[in-house]
Design an enzyme around this catalytic site. Structure first.
Site, PDB file in Angstrom:
ATOM      1  N   CYS A  77      20.981  40.090   9.858  1.00  0.00           N
ATOM      2  CA  CYS A  77      21.690  40.228   8.573  1.00  0.00           C
ATOM      3  C   CYS A  77      20.813  39.823   7.384  1.00  0.00           C
ATOM      4  CB  CYS A  77      23.024  39.490   8.619  1.00  0.00           C
ATOM      5  SG  CYS A  77      24.151  40.115   7.368  1.00  0.00           S
ATOM      6  N   ILE A 131      29.161  40.163   8.719  1.00  0.00           N
ATOM      7  CA  ILE A 131      29.662  39.265   7.672  1.00  0.00           C
ATOM      8  C   ILE A 131      28.965  39.596   6.362  1.00  0.00           C
ATOM      9  CG2 ILE A 131      29.936  36.852   6.969  1.00  0.00           C
ATOM     10  CD1 ILE A 131      29.718  36.137   9.976  1.00  0.00           C
ATOM     11  N   HIS A 167      25.539  39.912  13.297  1.00  0.00           N
ATOM     12  CA  HIS A 167      25.113  38.633  13.886  1.00  0.00           C
ATOM     13  C   HIS A 167      25.450  38.616  15.374  1.00  0.00           C
ATOM     14  CE1 HIS A 167      24.657  36.466  10.000  1.00  0.00           C
ATOM     15  NE2 HIS A 167      25.583  37.311   9.606  1.00  0.00           N
ATOM     16  N   GLU A 169      24.303  36.294  17.249  1.00  0.00           N
ATOM     17  CA  GLU A 169      24.333  34.844  17.534  1.00  0.00           C
ATOM     18  C   GLU A 169      25.708  34.238  17.301  1.00  0.00           C
ATOM     19  OE1 GLU A 169      22.977  36.277  14.968  1.00  0.00           O
ATOM     20  OE2 GLU A 169      23.309  35.134  13.141  1.00  0.00           O
TER      21      GLU A 169
HETATM   22  N1  GLN Z   1      25.369  39.087   2.071  1.00  0.00           N
HETATM   23  C1  GLN Z   1      24.239  38.337   2.473  1.00  0.00           C
HETATM   24  C2  GLN Z   1      22.992  38.749   1.692  1.00  0.00           C
HETATM   25  O1  GLN Z   1      22.982  39.753   1.076  1.00  0.00           O
HETATM   26  C3  GLN Z   1      23.955  38.502   3.949  1.00  0.00           C
HETATM   27  C4  GLN Z   1      25.124  37.966   4.738  1.00  0.00           C
HETATM   28  C5  GLN Z   1      24.783  37.480   6.114  1.00  0.00           C
HETATM   29  O2  GLN Z   1      23.650  37.146   6.450  1.00  0.00           O
HETATM   30  N2  GLN Z   1      25.809  37.408   6.895  1.00  0.00           N
HETATM   31  O3  GLN Z   1      22.043  38.051   1.701  1.00  0.00           O
END
Ligand code: GLN
Length: 207
Positions: A77, A131, A167, A169
């Site tokens: 992410c 997320i 994720h 993890e």
């Molecule tokens: N929205 C976050 C970003 O742009 C990433 C979110 C995450 O790692 N779950 O950095």
């Protein structure tokens, strides 16, 4: 030994997956610590913060240098955002290691965060938490898309770089990490190979 970048974000979850797999892991916050590991995981979190802190600690430059020589990296992410080539509509300058273009926080507000199964090439069904995930708007030719979710590419490999927009993890999923450990093992063997395969005649010229 595997390193987990521990400047911000969910590095503890990555450490616990590695522990579950019985692998030696180390939290990485400095260049010196980075020099001790065979591969690095960049966790999820806030990419702007991770990116800024990596630059402040001199880790960004060093990681780019190492990645160009085949050092394995897994980004999840925010970690994937930090190593991407381009972040659309964002002042943040990414490390440019993975040839994808990224749009941050691109899932609509209603489904900003969700969990789902994803069918991954060579792995099978994996559980992923999305997320405030990014959407990947462009994938370069050298990038192998290992999984898509509802048409969106979500898991990628480009040589020594592995990345997901979700994720694994957080879902307690271990198989993405297992693939990464395989990549580290292959690299370790390759790095050792030239030494052992040097013909004896060459070696004797340089006693
Ligand atoms: N929205 C976050 C970003 O742009 C990433 C979110 C995450 O790692 N779950 O950095």
């Amino acid at each position: 030994m595997v390193g987990v970048l521990a400047l911000q974000g969910d590095f503890r979850e990555h450490l616990s997956i590695l522990k579950k797999l019985g692998v030696d892991a180390k939290e990485i916050r400095t260049k010196e610590e980075l020099s001790l590991v065979d591969g690095l995981i960049i966790p999820g979190g806030e990419s702007t913060v991770i990116n800024k802190l990596m630059r402040r600690h001199g880790l960004a430059e060093e990681l780019v240098r190492k990645a160009q020589r085949g050092f394995p990296i897994l980004g999840t992410c925010a970690g994937a955002i930090v190593i991407s080539k381009e972040i659309l509509g964002d002042p943040q300058v990414p490390l440019g290691l993975l040839d994808i273009s990224v749009k941050r926080n691109a899932y609509g507000p209603q489904i900003e965060s969700f969990e789902d199964d994803v069918e991954a090439k060579g792995i099978g069904k994996v559980r992923g938490c999305f997320i405030r995930a990014p959407i990947i708007t462009r994938v370069g030719k050298r990038v192998d898309v290992l999984a898509k979710h509802q048409g969106n590419p979500v898991l990628f490999r480009q040589g020594n770089i592995l990345a997901s927009t979700f994720h694994p993890e957080i879902a307690g999923e271990t198989r993405i990490h297992k693939l990464f450990l395989e990549m580290i093992k292959t690299r370790r063997e390759k790095v050792q190979e030239p030494v052992s395969s040097t013909p004896p005649s060459h070696r004797s010229r340089h006693p």
